[in-house]
Enzyme design. Structure first.
Site, PDB file in Angstrom:
ATOM      1  N   GLN A 227       0.815  -1.214   0.000  1.00  0.00           N
ATOM      2  CA  GLN A 227       0.000   0.000   0.000  1.00  0.00           C
ATOM      3  C   GLN A 227       0.852   1.268   0.000  1.00  0.00           C
ATOM      4  O   GLN A 227       0.435   2.311  -0.493  1.00  0.00           O
ATOM      5  CB  GLN A 227      -0.932   0.011   1.220  1.00  0.00           C
ATOM      6  CG  GLN A 227      -2.139   0.911   1.080  1.00  0.00           C
ATOM      7  CD  GLN A 227      -3.145   0.390   0.067  1.00  0.00           C
ATOM      8  OE1 GLN A 227      -3.673  -0.700   0.207  1.00  0.00           O
ATOM      9  NE2 GLN A 227      -3.419   1.156  -0.965  1.00  0.00           N
TER      10      GLN A 227
ATOM     11  N   CYS B  40     -10.336  -6.896  -0.011  1.00  0.00           N
ATOM     12  CA  CYS B  40     -10.255  -8.335   0.195  1.00  0.00           C
ATOM     13  C   CYS B  40     -11.335  -8.852   1.140  1.00  0.00           C
ATOM     14  O   CYS B  40     -11.596 -10.047   1.199  1.00  0.00           O
ATOM     15  CB  CYS B  40      -8.877  -8.704   0.752  1.00  0.00           C
ATOM     16  SG  CYS B  40      -7.523  -8.208  -0.319  1.00  0.00           S
TER      17      CYS B  40
END
Length: 394
Positions: free
Chosen positions: A179, A324
């Site tokens: 990220q 997710c």
């Protein structure tokens, strides 16, 4: 026009990246392991991709392993280092706010006798380096801490953690930088990490491609058996086009990072100011040590998934947290670890900006997002006060 504010989930593929990939999907289609001219052309593209990524990380080309994404990079790092170090110890130290690609992998390793020590975090989602150091023992073989949290954007004090780990011998340090990669300068020497994971689709590269930095001398066991590709560390015919795409996207991302970060921080602060003016809304994550384009919050007395759906109907794409876990009925493990009770954590919302986000889009979002959040909160409060709709308070 729809507005995309979910860049933390994925980013659009850049045209320049696609153009760089196309030759390896067409005329230069050879297998990089083949000795003939077609194979040599593919090998040249693959070798160049290794070197380009390595230069951006202040590493060497031989230290880069291309994978099928950030999840595989994390799996290879953790399982590979754990099994390689099993003869010396079984203790693995991590944080309570890691991405599931790390957390679930560690739960898997736990089934084979590895001891997983999960450290708590503060209200901002940060690990205390002193607590981490105290958790190290002579049986510790691996530490894994993410650089930037994918849900709330908090940056961890990775360099300080690395310095404390270096006082012990034989401990491998892994950093999930998937990220963080587009927005944080990743110099592996400054980070002090032995293993660093990347995912191309977070910085406008292709989906299904990642990379793992493996410091020279760090021993990991391959998790895919077959050929000798990627210096025996990841068997399978290489995705040359994907590797070239990742390298190109990361080159562009790094080159434009200073300007992008400055602009995203200003856009995020502009959006956050109007949303936080709505009663019952508070920001989550660290106020300063955080990703520049990620604004996360909780809106009390409402449901984040419902707010995200309402915003989608208004043409704004966002999320409640990690892509997710979309569809899961469980509240965010990150917010739970940060001390938010379930009823508050259910009001989570994540608005994540990217390089392609425009000032005009932020202007529209500044009008729509606070209006939708406020109306959803009022509706929830009204239903709670009069659940049967009879005009009589509950």
């Amino acid at each position: 026009m729809p507005i995309y504010l979910d860049h933390a989930a994925t980013t659009p593929l850049r045209r320049e990246v696609l153009d760089a990939m196309l030759p390896y999907l067409t005329e230069s289609f050879g297998n990089a392991s083949s000795a003939h001219a077609y194979g040599r052309a593919a090998r040249a593209g693959l070798d160049d991709a290794h070197e380009r990524v390595a230069r951006r990380l202040n590493a060497q080309g031989r230290e880069i392993v291309f994978t099928s994404g950030g999840t595989e990079a994390n799996n290879l790092a953790l399982k590979g280092a754990a099994w390689a170090g099993k003869a010396h110890g079984h203790r693995i130290v991590t944080s309570s706010v890691e991405h599931h690609a790390v957390g679930h992998t560690l739960r898997y390793l736990e089934k084979f006798g590895f001891e997983i020590v999960e450290l708590p975090v503060d209200r901002y989602g940060r690990v205390d380096p002193e607590q981490l150091e105290a958790a190290l023992s002579d049986k510790t073989i691996l530490v894994t801490v993410m650089l930037a949290n994918n849900e709330v954007g908090t940056l961890q004090p990775v360099a300080e953690i690395a310095a404390r780990i270096r006082t012990r011998k034989g401990i491998v340090f892994h950093v999930d930088a998937v990220q963080a990669a587009p927005y944080v300068d990743l110099d592996v020497e400054a980070l002090g990490a032995d293993l660093v994971s990347l995912g191309a689709h977070k910085f406008e590269g292709p989906k299904g491609v990642g990379a793992l930095y493996v410091r020279h001398g760090t021993h990991i066991l391959a998790q895919q058996q077959g050929g000798t590709q990627e210096r025996h560390r990841r068997a399978g015919t290489e995705d040359v086009a994907g590797a070239v795409g990742l390298a190109t996207a990361y080159d562009l991302s790094c080159a434009e990072r200073p300007e992008t970060v400055t602009r995203l921080r200003a856009q995020r602060d502009r959006l956050a100011a109007v949303v936080l003016a709505v009663p019952g809304v508070e920001p989550t994550g660290h106020p300063k040590e955080r990703l520049p384009g990620l604004f996360s919050m909780v809106a009390r007395d409402t449901d984040g998934a419902s707010v995200a759906m309402s915003l989608d109907l208004e043409g704004i794409a966002c999320s409640v947290g990690s892509a997710c876990t979309t569809g899961s009925t469980e509240v965010s493990h990150v917010l739970t670890a940060m001390g938010y009770p379930e009823e508050e954590a259910r009001g989570a919302l994540r608005l994540s900006l990217g390089r392609t986000t425009t000032d005009d889009e932020i202007a529209v979002a500044c009008d729509v997002v606070p209006r939708v959040v406020a109306s959803m909160r009022l509706g929830t409060v009204a239903v709670a006060a009069d659940p049967l709709g009879q005009g009589v308070p509950a």
